[in-house]
Write a protein that holds these residues in place. Structure first.
Motif, PDB file in Angstrom:
ATOM      1  N   ALA A 163     -11.590  20.156  -9.971  1.00 32.72           N
ATOM      2  CA  ALA A 163     -10.988  20.550  -8.697  1.00 32.72           C
ATOM      3  C   ALA A 163     -11.703  19.853  -7.557  1.00 32.72           C
ATOM      4  CB  ALA A 163     -11.075  22.064  -8.498  1.00 32.72           C
ATOM      5  N   VAL A 164     -11.130  20.001  -6.380  1.00 35.67           N
ATOM      6  CA  VAL A 164     -11.793  19.592  -5.138  1.00 35.67           C
ATOM      7  C   VAL A 164     -11.763  20.774  -4.181  1.00 35.67           C
ATOM      8  CG1 VAL A 164     -11.560  18.176  -3.061  1.00 35.67           C
ATOM      9  CG2 VAL A 164     -11.421  17.110  -5.303  1.00 35.67           C
ATOM     10  N   LYS A 165     -12.897  21.060  -3.577  1.00 33.43           N
ATOM     11  CA  LYS A 165     -12.974  22.070  -2.520  1.00 33.43           C
ATOM     12  C   LYS A 165     -12.641  21.393  -1.203  1.00 33.43           C
ATOM     13  CE  LYS A 165     -16.316  24.760   0.130  1.00 33.43           C
ATOM     14  NZ  LYS A 165     -17.751  24.947   0.434  1.00 33.43           N
ATOM     15  N   ASP A 166     -11.671  21.951  -0.480  1.00 33.86           N
ATOM     16  CA  ASP A 166     -11.285  21.375   0.806  1.00 33.86           C
ATOM     17  C   ASP A 166     -11.829  22.225   1.935  1.00 33.86           C
ATOM     18  OD1 ASP A 166      -9.897  19.748   2.725  1.00 33.86           O
ATOM     19  OD2 ASP A 166      -8.511  21.432   2.948  1.00 33.86           O
ATOM     20  N   SER A 167     -12.789  21.666   2.679  1.00 30.90           N
ATOM     21  CA  SER A 167     -13.358  22.327   3.844  1.00 30.90           C
ATOM     22  C   SER A 167     -13.030  21.564   5.120  1.00 30.90           C
ATOM     23  CB  SER A 167     -14.882  22.467   3.692  1.00 30.90           C
ATOM     24  OG  SER A 167     -15.203  23.334   2.637  1.00 30.90           O
ATOM     25  N   SER A 168     -11.942  20.812   5.087  1.00 29.68           N
ATOM     26  CA  SER A 168     -11.555  20.032   6.267  1.00 29.68           C
ATOM     27  C   SER A 168     -11.140  20.941   7.419  1.00 29.68           C
ATOM     28  CB  SER A 168     -10.404  19.085   5.928  1.00 29.68           C
ATOM     29  OG  SER A 168      -9.213  19.816   5.650  1.00 29.68           O
ATOM     30  N   GLY A 169     -10.625  22.125   7.097  1.00 30.82           N
ATOM     31  CA  GLY A 169     -10.112  23.017   8.125  1.00 30.82           C
ATOM     32  C   GLY A 169      -8.719  22.660   8.598  1.00 30.82           C
ATOM     33  N   ASP A 170      -8.099  21.686   7.962  1.00 30.38           N
ATOM     34  CA  ASP A 170      -6.766  21.201   8.326  1.00 30.38           C
ATOM     35  C   ASP A 170      -5.770  21.737   7.295  1.00 30.38           C
ATOM     36  OD1 ASP A 170      -4.412  19.707   8.659  1.00 30.38           O
ATOM     37  OD2 ASP A 170      -5.500  17.935   9.340  1.00 30.38           O
ATOM     38  N   LEU A 171      -4.989  22.740   7.674  1.00 26.33           N
ATOM     39  CA  LEU A 171      -4.075  23.364   6.723  1.00 26.33           C
ATOM     40  C   LEU A 171      -3.016  22.388   6.224  1.00 26.33           C
ATOM     41  CD1 LEU A 171      -3.139  25.859   5.196  1.00 26.33           C
ATOM     42  CD2 LEU A 171      -1.801  26.518   7.217  1.00 26.33           C
ATOM     43  N   ALA A 172      -2.504  21.544   7.104  1.00 25.67           N
ATOM     44  CA  ALA A 172      -1.482  20.578   6.680  1.00 25.67           C
ATOM     45  C   ALA A 172      -2.055  19.611   5.651  1.00 25.67           C
ATOM     46  CB  ALA A 172      -0.940  19.818   7.882  1.00 25.67           C
ATOM     47  N   ALA A 173      -3.300  19.150   5.892  1.00 32.82           N
ATOM     48  CA  ALA A 173      -3.928  18.243   4.935  1.00 32.82           C
ATOM     49  C   ALA A 173      -4.189  18.944   3.609  1.00 32.82           C
ATOM     50  CB  ALA A 173      -5.238  17.702   5.517  1.00 32.82           C
ATOM     51  N   GLN A 174      -4.637  20.207   3.679  1.00 35.50           N
ATOM     52  CA  GLN A 174      -4.874  20.934   2.432  1.00 35.50           C
ATOM     53  C   GLN A 174      -3.569  21.168   1.674  1.00 35.50           C
ATOM     54  OE1 GLN A 174      -6.430  25.308   1.077  1.00 35.50           O
ATOM     55  NE2 GLN A 174      -7.756  24.192   2.482  1.00 35.50           N
ATOM     56  N   ALA A 175      -2.506  21.485   2.401  1.00 35.76           N
ATOM     57  CA  ALA A 175      -1.207  21.685   1.752  1.00 35.76           C
ATOM     58  C   ALA A 175      -0.746  20.431   1.031  1.00 35.76           C
ATOM     59  CB  ALA A 175      -0.175  22.133   2.776  1.00 35.76           C
ATOM     60  N   SER A 176      -1.045  19.271   1.611  1.00 34.72           N
ATOM     61  CA  SER A 176      -0.653  18.021   0.950  1.00 34.72           C
ATOM     62  C   SER A 176      -1.435  17.822  -0.350  1.00 34.72           C
ATOM     63  CB  SER A 176      -0.860  16.828   1.891  1.00 34.72           C
ATOM     64  OG  SER A 176      -2.241  16.555   2.087  1.00 34.72           O
ATOM     65  N   LEU A 177      -2.683  18.281  -0.382  1.00 36.79           N
ATOM     66  CA  LEU A 177      -3.459  18.228  -1.622  1.00 36.79           C
ATOM     67  C   LEU A 177      -2.900  19.212  -2.647  1.00 36.79           C
ATOM     68  CD1 LEU A 177      -7.098  18.088  -0.178  1.00 36.79           C
ATOM     69  CD2 LEU A 177      -5.773  16.178  -1.103  1.00 36.79           C
ATOM     70  N   ILE A 178      -2.566  20.420  -2.194  1.00 34.82           N
ATOM     71  CA  ILE A 178      -2.028  21.438  -3.103  1.00 34.82           C
ATOM     72  C   ILE A 178      -0.711  20.988  -3.711  1.00 34.82           C
ATOM     73  CG2 ILE A 178      -1.093  23.794  -3.181  1.00 34.82           C
ATOM     74  CD1 ILE A 178      -3.210  24.546  -1.068  1.00 34.82           C
ATOM     75  N   ARG A 179       0.085  20.274  -2.938  1.00 36.55           N
ATOM     76  CA  ARG A 179       1.397  19.825  -3.437  1.00 36.55           C
ATOM     77  C   ARG A 179       1.289  18.843  -4.590  1.00 36.55           C
ATOM     78  NH1 ARG A 179       2.863  19.845   2.077  1.00 36.55           N
ATOM     79  NH2 ARG A 179       2.618  17.578   2.232  1.00 36.55           N
ATOM     80  N   THR A 180       0.126  18.273  -4.832  1.00 41.55           N
ATOM     81  CA  THR A 180      -0.033  17.402  -6.001  1.00 41.55           C
ATOM     82  C   THR A 180       0.065  18.199  -7.290  1.00 41.55           C
ATOM     83  OG1 THR A 180      -2.444  17.656  -6.099  1.00 41.55           O
ATOM     84  CG2 THR A 180      -1.565  15.864  -4.704  1.00 41.55           C
ATOM     85  N   GLY A 181      -0.082  19.520  -7.200  1.00 45.27           N
ATOM     86  CA  GLY A 181      -0.080  20.356  -8.392  1.00 45.27           C
ATOM     87  C   GLY A 181      -1.443  20.433  -9.057  1.00 45.27           C
ATOM     88  N   LEU A 182      -2.446  19.787  -8.467  1.00 40.51           N
ATOM     89  CA  LEU A 182      -3.803  19.794  -9.015  1.00 40.51           C
ATOM     90  C   LEU A 182      -4.628  20.880  -8.328  1.00 40.51           C
ATOM     91  CD1 LEU A 182      -4.225  15.930  -9.038  1.00 40.51           C
ATOM     92  CD2 LEU A 182      -3.896  17.386 -11.051  1.00 40.51           C
ATOM     93  N   PRO A 183      -5.681  21.379  -8.986  1.00 41.69           N
ATOM     94  CA  PRO A 183      -6.444  22.489  -8.419  1.00 41.69           C
ATOM     95  C   PRO A 183      -7.182  22.097  -7.145  1.00 41.69           C
ATOM     96  CG  PRO A 183      -6.833  22.295 -10.792  1.00 41.69           C
ATOM     97  CD  PRO A 183      -6.126  21.046 -10.366  1.00 41.69           C
ATOM     98  N   VAL A 184      -6.943  22.864  -6.104  1.00 45.23           N
ATOM     99  CA  VAL A 184      -7.616  22.700  -4.821  1.00 45.23           C
ATOM    100  C   VAL A 184      -8.221  24.057  -4.442  1.00 45.23           C
ATOM    101  CG1 VAL A 184      -7.358  22.148  -2.377  1.00 45.23           C
ATOM    102  CG2 VAL A 184      -6.036  20.881  -4.090  1.00 45.23           C
ATOM    103  N   ILE A 185      -9.484  24.059  -4.093  1.00 42.90           N
ATOM    104  CA  ILE A 185     -10.178  25.273  -3.681  1.00 42.90           C
ATOM    105  C   ILE A 185     -10.322  25.255  -2.165  1.00 42.90           C
ATOM    106  CG2 ILE A 185     -12.351  26.557  -3.810  1.00 42.90           C
ATOM    107  CD1 ILE A 185     -12.745  25.441  -6.605  1.00 42.90           C
ATOM    108  N   ASN A 186      -9.901  26.319  -1.515  1.00 39.97           N
ATOM    109  CA  ASN A 186     -10.072  26.377  -0.066  1.00 39.97           C
ATOM    110  C   ASN A 186     -11.515  26.711   0.280  1.00 39.97           C
ATOM    111  OD1 ASN A 186      -9.250  26.627   2.816  1.00 39.97           O
ATOM    112  ND2 ASN A 186      -9.872  28.749   2.467  1.00 39.97           N
TER     113      ASN A 186
END
Length: 295
Positions: A163-186
């Protein structure tokens, strides 16, 4: 979130220090027991919130070993093993494995490290060779490396990268990572309910040190898709989580945890105690959480 090995709330636990600035392992054990009682799913030991960058390699390894021994299989363990040198990251990761960690969280190369995709891939390939599941870290504002959806897909092709932990604070950017279908940790406190609704795989949450019971209740409500209740719980947490994200994050977590009864002492130098004025504002943002967490 249920099928992911690090689903739910992984607490980026504070590292307690005594008045001399030394790690207080007795208090560490007491905090772990209280957070377990509150129902957290996992712990990140030697976390950023726990001042990983201000711990020596030996201190970090001792902290991870001590925490793993206390937890004793009652919750998942993620150890942060970030370091400047790749060989140090591998050594730290191997020590974490020996201590019983279930996985590691590792920053990409920082302080003038490679920023090109191939350099990042080579780095994580080396780290993954140590044998534990690896959680990458997307915090471009701090290290100058951004994990894009394309890079995430390549990273997840590496054995042991989970997985990748996303701490960018950018919801749109995190949503684009989540849409890959791969595990993303907020990993961004102000985005918690939105990230859960968007389908993040789990949370690594430093602000939960201040209000673990309330944070666990929110995650459980979201897991059961009780979104109205999730929203009501978030109304209690949002002022606090937005405030601490604005700056002085670690100092605010330590100060707030004192106010709610999860005292880890003061942050280690060079970080200073939160000022009286900022502590007053923090107390106002906590609102009824002081009483709720103290029950």
């Amino acid at each position: 979130m249920s099928d992911f090995p690090f689903a739910g709330l992984n607490l980026a636990i504070t590292t307690p220090f005594d008045h001399q600035g030394k790690i207080d392992l007795v208090r560490f054990g007491q905090l772990i027991e209280r957070y377990l009682e509150a129902g957290v799913d996992g712990f990140v030991l030697s976390s950023g919130t726990g001042m990983h960058v201000y711990l020596s390699k030996e201190e970090s390894s001792e902290l991870i070993a001590c925490g793993a021994n206390i937890i004793g299989g009652r919750a998942r363990i993620i150890a942060q093993t970030s370091a400047l040198l790749v060989d140090d990251v591998i050594e730290r990761t191997q020590r974490a494995a020996d201590a019983g960690a279930d996985g590691v969280m590792v920053l990409p190369p920082f302080f003038e490290g490679p920023t090109d995709d191939q350099g990042i891939l080579d780095f994580y390939t080396a780290v993954a060779s140590a044998g534990l599941p690896v959680i990458g870290y997307n915090v471009p504002q701090a290290v100058g490396v951004e994990v894009t959806p394309g890079l995430l897909r390549q990273l997840c092709e590496i054995g042991n990268m989970v997985a990748v932990k996303d701490s960018s604070g950018d919801l749109a950017a995190q949503a684009s990572l989540i849409r890959t279908g791969l595990p993303v940790i907020n990993g961004a406190d102000p985005l918690v309910p939105y990230a859960l609704f968007a389908g993040c795989a789990g949370l690594i949450w430093g602000g939960a040190n201040l209000a673990p019971k309330t944070c666990v209740a929110l995650v459980r409500a979201a897991r059961e898709k009780r979104w109205d209740q999730t929203r009501e719980i978030w109304k209690q947490l949002e002022p606090l989580m937005s405030l601490i994200w604005q700056g002085n994050y670690v100092q605010s977590v330590y100060a707030g945890a004192q106010l709610t009864g999860y005292d880890a002492g003061q942050p280690r130098r060079p970080l200073a105690r939160l000022s009286e004025e900022k502590t007053r504002v923090l107390r106002e943002a906590l609102g009824s959480l002081v009483e709720i967490e103290g029950r």
